[in-house]
Design an enzyme around this catalytic site. Structure first.
Site, PDB file in Angstrom:
ATOM      1  N   HIS A   1      30.749  39.062  33.555  1.00 36.28           N
ATOM      2  CA  HIS A   1      31.268  38.382  35.016  1.00 36.28           C
ATOM      3  C   HIS A   1      31.317  36.806  35.034  1.00 36.28           C
ATOM      4  O   HIS A   1      30.782  36.270  35.921  1.00 36.28           O
ATOM      5  CB  HIS A   1      30.146  39.216  35.975  1.00 36.28           C
ATOM      6  CG  HIS A   1      30.206  40.367  36.497  1.00 36.28           C
ATOM      7  ND1 HIS A   1      30.924  41.260  37.143  1.00 36.28           N
ATOM      8  CD2 HIS A   1      29.407  41.361  35.472  1.00 36.28           C
ATOM      9  CE1 HIS A   1      30.791  42.447  36.753  1.00 36.28           C
ATOM     10  NE2 HIS A   1      29.679  42.636  35.853  1.00 36.28           N
TER      11      HIS A   1
ATOM     12  N   TRP B   1      40.333  31.255  13.896  1.00 34.91           N
ATOM     13  CA  TRP B   1      39.410  32.301  14.840  1.00 34.91           C
ATOM     14  C   TRP B   1      38.087  32.001  15.168  1.00 34.91           C
ATOM     15  O   TRP B   1      37.581  31.114  14.488  1.00 34.91           O
ATOM     16  CB  TRP B   1      39.772  33.600  14.236  1.00 34.91           C
ATOM     17  CG  TRP B   1      39.111  34.020  12.939  1.00 34.91           C
ATOM     18  CD1 TRP B   1      38.689  33.138  12.001  1.00 34.91           C
ATOM     19  CD2 TRP B   1      38.792  35.411  12.323  1.00 34.91           C
ATOM     20  NE1 TRP B   1      38.024  33.816  10.920  1.00 34.91           N
ATOM     21  CE2 TRP B   1      38.202  35.159  11.228  1.00 34.91           C
ATOM     22  CE3 TRP B   1      38.915  36.551  12.891  1.00 34.91           C
ATOM     23  CZ2 TRP B   1      37.861  36.014  10.423  1.00 34.91           C
ATOM     24  CZ3 TRP B   1      38.557  37.737  12.126  1.00 34.91           C
ATOM     25  CH2 TRP B   1      37.936  37.650  10.834  1.00 34.91           C
TER      26      TRP B   1
ATOM     27  N   ASP C   1      35.181  43.481  38.842  1.00 34.04           N
ATOM     28  CA  ASP C   1      34.098  44.179  38.961  1.00 34.04           C
ATOM     29  C   ASP C   1      34.123  45.671  39.003  1.00 34.04           C
ATOM     30  O   ASP C   1      35.115  45.953  39.945  1.00 34.04           O
ATOM     31  CB  ASP C   1      33.303  43.909  40.139  1.00 34.04           C
ATOM     32  CG  ASP C   1      32.984  42.224  40.431  1.00 34.04           C
ATOM     33  OD1 ASP C   1      32.686  41.520  39.345  1.00 34.04           O
ATOM     34  OD2 ASP C   1      32.514  41.863  41.660  1.00 34.04           O
TER      35      ASP C   1
ATOM     36  N   HIS D   1      28.579  48.098  38.479  1.00 31.83           N
ATOM     37  CA  HIS D   1      28.057  46.900  38.629  1.00 31.83           C
ATOM     38  C   HIS D   1      27.074  46.846  39.722  1.00 31.83           C
ATOM     39  O   HIS D   1      25.924  46.170  39.551  1.00 31.83           O
ATOM     40  CB  HIS D   1      29.240  45.986  38.871  1.00 31.83           C
ATOM     41  CG  HIS D   1      28.584  44.454  39.188  1.00 31.83           C
ATOM     42  ND1 HIS D   1      27.679  43.854  38.285  1.00 31.83           N
ATOM     43  CD2 HIS D   1      29.100  43.534  40.037  1.00 31.83           C
ATOM     44  CE1 HIS D   1      27.573  42.665  38.830  1.00 31.83           C
ATOM     45  NE2 HIS D   1      28.415  42.519  39.900  1.00 31.83           N
TER      46      HIS D   1
ATOM     47  N   HIS E   1      37.307  37.474  36.782  1.00 37.60           N
ATOM     48  CA  HIS E   1      36.644  38.876  36.094  1.00 37.60           C
ATOM     49  C   HIS E   1      36.886  39.805  37.094  1.00 37.60           C
ATOM     50  O   HIS E   1      37.087  39.719  38.411  1.00 37.60           O
ATOM     51  CB  HIS E   1      35.196  38.399  35.825  1.00 37.60           C
ATOM     52  CG  HIS E   1      34.354  38.348  36.740  1.00 37.60           C
ATOM     53  ND1 HIS E   1      33.877  37.125  37.347  1.00 37.60           N
ATOM     54  CD2 HIS E   1      33.720  39.047  37.646  1.00 37.60           C
ATOM     55  CE1 HIS E   1      33.005  37.286  38.445  1.00 37.60           C
ATOM     56  NE2 HIS E   1      32.757  38.227  38.518  1.00 37.60           N
TER      57      HIS E   1
ATOM     58  N   HIS F   1      29.699  43.741  47.271  1.00 37.84           N
ATOM     59  CA  HIS F   1      29.317  44.705  46.204  1.00 37.84           C
ATOM     60  C   HIS F   1      28.832  46.041  46.874  1.00 37.84           C
ATOM     61  O   HIS F   1      29.292  46.953  46.116  1.00 37.84           O
ATOM     62  CB  HIS F   1      28.363  43.785  45.536  1.00 37.84           C
ATOM     63  CG  HIS F   1      28.761  42.681  44.849  1.00 37.84           C
ATOM     64  ND1 HIS F   1      29.343  41.629  45.387  1.00 37.84           N
ATOM     65  CD2 HIS F   1      29.027  42.430  43.361  1.00 37.84           C
ATOM     66  CE1 HIS F   1      29.504  40.830  44.545  1.00 37.84           C
ATOM     67  NE2 HIS F   1      29.415  41.302  43.396  1.00 37.84           N
TER      68      HIS F   1
END
Length: 267
Positions: free
Chosen positions: A76, A68, A82, A86, A80, A214
């Site tokens: 990000h 592991w 958003d 954000h 990914h 955004h």
């Protein structure tokens, strides 16, 4: 009760089709590793961390029967999600852990501008493109995703080509501010997915407003998906998208596994 039984039968049919391959699962996720491209901001600003693995044990004296790792990265990084919080326009809206699970699954449509981007890497999708697409294919899906296919993922294993830096910064495709506002205010989509490092064009810092995807989409409680691959394997309409970010409490986003369900005759 009959409605419940009918729904259960439909779900069982979907499960059977998944098992038989009549419904195909297309992975739209880029592998996550130390070379995964990241967004680089001006030096005066905070920077996201590249993906790093730290081995804890690997069948040795630190752990004889198990392997592991710890990992470190930014929210990000890579493919990914958003979340609305954000961006400053959505700062009081949902963090990634608060996004309802129902909103992580929905229909998806693809708008293809690979030819235009091949001719001009700074090509911007505009409102007219969105109207033209809808004239041909119907309205954008309520509670669904718009996936913007540019072909940019072909550079995803070459960070320099992927960033495509010019004299004035990155030269990558995106949306005009008007198109971003239109998607945020005039449609019922959940959000937008792209092949580039972020939902905005490389030159978007200089737009009005800066980074309009955004600003408008996250401010409207919608979502972004970035660094997608395999959009050429999806039909224009008819896919179902599953986006699975980690539910990071107070998080602004998360690396994400993104899957699409399609029938083989659709693509």
């Amino acid at each position: 009760m009959s409605d419940v039984i009918t729904s259960a039968v439909h779900l069982a049919a979907v499960a059977e089709k998944l098992a038989s391959g009549a419904i195909e699962v297309v992975d739209l996720t880029a592998p996550l590793h130390a070379g995964t491209p990241i967004l680089t901001l001006p030096e005066s600003m905070g920077q996201t961390a590249r993906f790093e693995l730290e081995e804890i044990s690997r069948f040795d004296d630190r752990g004889p029967a198990w392997y592991w790792n710890n990992f470190r990265t930014g929210e990000h990084t890579g493919t990914h999600f958003d979340a609305p919080n954000h961006w400053i326009s959505g700062k009081d809206l949902d963090d990634v852990s608060q996004v309802p699970a129902q909103r992580l699954v929905g229909p998806a449509v693809v708008i293809d501008r690979t030819a235009e981007v091949a001719a001009d890497p700074t090509y911007l999708l505009d409102v007219g493109d969105l109207h033209d697409w809808q004239d041909e294919h119907g309205p954008l899906p309520e509670g669904g995703w718009l996936l913007y296919r540019t072909g940019w993922s072909r550079y995803a294993d070459d960070p320099a080509a992927y960033a495509n830096l010019g004299e004035n910064g990155p030269r990558t495709p995106g949306l005009t501010p008007a198109a971003a506002r239109y998607l945020a205010e005039e449609t019922g989509i959940l959000g937008m997915g792209v092949e580039t490092v972020g939902t905005d064009a490389g030159a978007a810092m200089g737009f009005e407003p800066p980074f309009p995807c955004h600003s408008f989409l996250l401010g409207a409680g919608k979502y972004g998906l970035t660094q997608l691959r395999g959009l050429d394997r999806l039909p224009v309409t008819g896919a179902v998208l599953i986006a699975a970010p980690l539910p990071i409490v107070s998080g602004s986003g998360s690396p994400c596994r993104v899957l699409a369900l399609v029938t083989p005759d659709e693509h």
